[in-house]
Design a protein around this motif. Structure first.
Motif, short mmCIF file in Angstrom:
data_model
loop_
_atom_site.label_atom_id
_atom_site.label_comp_id
_atom_site.label_asym_id
_atom_site.label_seq_id
_atom_site.Cartn_x
_atom_site.Cartn_y
_atom_site.Cartn_z
N ASN A 80 0.90 -1.32 0.17
CA ASN A 80 0.05 -0.04 -0.09
C ASN A 80 0.85 1.24 0.11
OD1 ASN A 80 -2.44 -1.25 -0.02
ND2 ASN A 80 -2.25 -1.75 2.23
N GLU A 81 2.03 1.20 -0.84
CA GLU A 81 2.71 2.51 -0.83
C GLU A 81 2.38 3.44 -2.08
OE1 GLU A 81 7.09 0.24 0.69
OE2 GLU A 81 6.79 0.79 -1.49
N MET A 82 1.34 2.85 -2.84
CA MET A 82 0.86 3.90 -3.99
C MET A 82 -0.26 4.53 -3.50
SD MET A 82 2.52 3.56 -6.70
CE MET A 82 3.71 2.18 -7.36
N VAL A 83 -0.34 5.97 -3.81
CA VAL A 83 -1.52 6.68 -3.49
C VAL A 83 -1.88 7.46 -4.79
CG1 VAL A 83 -0.09 8.79 -2.46
CG2 VAL A 83 -2.39 8.20 -1.74
N ILE A 84 -3.30 7.76 -4.78
CA ILE A 84 -3.62 8.58 -5.86
C ILE A 84 -4.28 10.02 -5.24
CG2 ILE A 84 -5.39 8.68 -7.66
CD1 ILE A 84 -5.33 5.66 -7.73
N GLY B 147 -14.73 16.80 -13.92
CA GLY B 147 -13.95 15.55 -13.56
C GLY B 147 -12.74 15.88 -12.65
N PHE B 148 -11.95 14.73 -12.85
CA PHE B 148 -10.73 14.52 -12.16
C PHE B 148 -9.71 14.16 -12.77
CE2 PHE B 148 -14.40 14.72 -8.94
CZ PHE B 148 -13.76 15.71 -7.93
N GLU B 149 -8.65 14.53 -12.33
CA GLU B 149 -7.43 13.80 -12.89
C GLU B 149 -6.73 13.08 -11.97
OE1 GLU B 149 -3.01 14.98 -15.08
OE2 GLU B 149 -4.24 16.63 -14.54
N ALA B 150 -6.47 11.84 -12.29
CA ALA B 150 -5.79 11.01 -11.04
C ALA B 150 -4.29 11.11 -11.12
CB ALA B 150 -6.31 9.52 -11.27
N LEU B 151 -3.85 11.43 -10.16
CA LEU B 151 -2.16 11.44 -10.11
C LEU B 151 -1.63 10.52 -9.22
CD1 LEU B 151 -2.21 15.55 -9.68
CD2 LEU B 151 -1.91 14.24 -11.82
N LEU B 152 -0.87 9.60 -9.57
CA LEU B 152 -0.25 8.52 -9.01
C LEU B 152 0.96 8.94 -8.31
CD1 LEU B 152 -0.43 5.38 -8.28
CD2 LEU B 152 1.02 5.02 -10.17
N ARG B 153 1.00 8.70 -7.17
CA ARG B 153 2.30 8.95 -6.27
C ARG B 153 2.80 7.77 -5.67
NH1 ARG B 153 1.92 12.41 -9.59
NH2 ARG B 153 1.85 14.66 -9.26
N TRP B 154 3.92 7.53 -5.39
CA TRP B 154 4.63 6.48 -4.79
C TRP B 154 5.56 6.88 -3.59
CZ3 TRP B 154 9.12 3.20 -6.95
CH2 TRP B 154 9.45 2.09 -5.91
N ASN B 155 5.20 6.57 -2.25
CA ASN B 155 6.11 6.85 -1.30
C ASN B 155 6.68 5.40 -0.75
OD1 ASN B 155 7.28 8.11 0.72
ND2 ASN B 155 5.78 8.28 2.13
N SER C 292 9.63 10.02 -7.65
CA SER C 292 8.86 11.12 -8.79
C SER C 292 8.32 10.21 -9.65
CB SER C 292 10.10 11.94 -9.32
OG SER C 292 9.49 12.55 -10.52
N PRO C 293 7.03 10.42 -10.25
CA PRO C 293 6.51 9.65 -11.29
C PRO C 293 7.54 9.90 -12.43
CG PRO C 293 4.95 11.24 -10.16
CD PRO C 293 6.20 11.30 -9.76
N LEU C 294 8.28 10.84 -12.73
CA LEU C 294 9.05 10.95 -13.98
C LEU C 294 10.04 9.85 -13.84
CD1 LEU C 294 9.81 14.73 -13.80
CD2 LEU C 294 8.16 13.38 -15.33
#
Length: 189
Positions: A116-120, A135-143, A151-153
């Motif tokens: 469960n390290e991913m979060v939107i 609407g919404f843009e879903a932005l995926l982040r990983w901690n 970074s998603p990059l």
């Protein structure tokens, strides 16, 4: 100076040069080899255009044994291919650091969903005329617990290359749909 050529596998070769004066000598050899492949090869009725990507590593700066030198040269040739191929690249330490970082990211990605390290984060999209969220843009982040925020990059490319993007994408889609369902259940359209 003495130069030897070894076949590593089907399309990979190793060239060794004894008693070089510096990297410039190796760069000159690479340039000479590149020039040799500029013109197409005519074989019977076929014309072949061959591209050559080369990576170089120097003893003792890049390693004191053949395994380390080959690893460094391999990293350099991969960098040459990444840059579009038909180039030569001299090995530099940051290339190794990049591989270590990428390996760490890949290892972490393999367990990120389980832990469960991913979060939107949902970024609203606003219609300026109606002043309403449309609407919404879903932005995926990983901690990552091991390496911290990534970074998603950095992690998206690794996920794509390793095909981990498929389970990650399915997870994002499932969670985004769940989020929208909760909004609908509370009366938002």
């Amino acid at each position: 100076d003495e130069c030897s050529l070894y076949s590593l596998n089907g399309d990979e070769f190793i060239v060794t040069i004894d008693k070089i004066k510096g990297t410039k000598d190796v760069e000159n050899l690479c340039e000479h080899i590149s020039q040799g492949f500029k013109e197409p090869f005519n074989i019977e009725t076929s014309t072949l255009h061959i591209h050559v990507s080369m990576g170089m590593a120097c003893y003792p700066d890049n390693g004191e044994d053949i395994e380390k030198l080959l690893k460094c040269a391999d990293l350099a040739v991969h960098k040459a291919k990444e840059l579009g191929g038909n180039k030569y690249v001299v090995y530099k330490k940051p290339m190794y650091d990049t591989v270590i970082e990428r390996t760490s990211i890949e290892e972490g990605l393999r367990i990120a969903l389980e832990k469960n390290e991913m979060v939107i984060y949902y970024q609203p999209q606003l219609d300026i005329k109606s002043n309403k969220i449309t609407g919404f843009e879903a932005l995926l982040r990983w901690n990552s617990a091991k390496i911290g925020p990534v970074s998603p990059l950095k992690f998206i490319k690794v996920a794509e290359d390793t095909h981990l993007i498929i389970p990650i994408g399915a997870w994002v889609l499932k969670n985004a749909c769940s989020f929208l369902r909760k909004l609908n259940d509370t009366g938002y359209r």
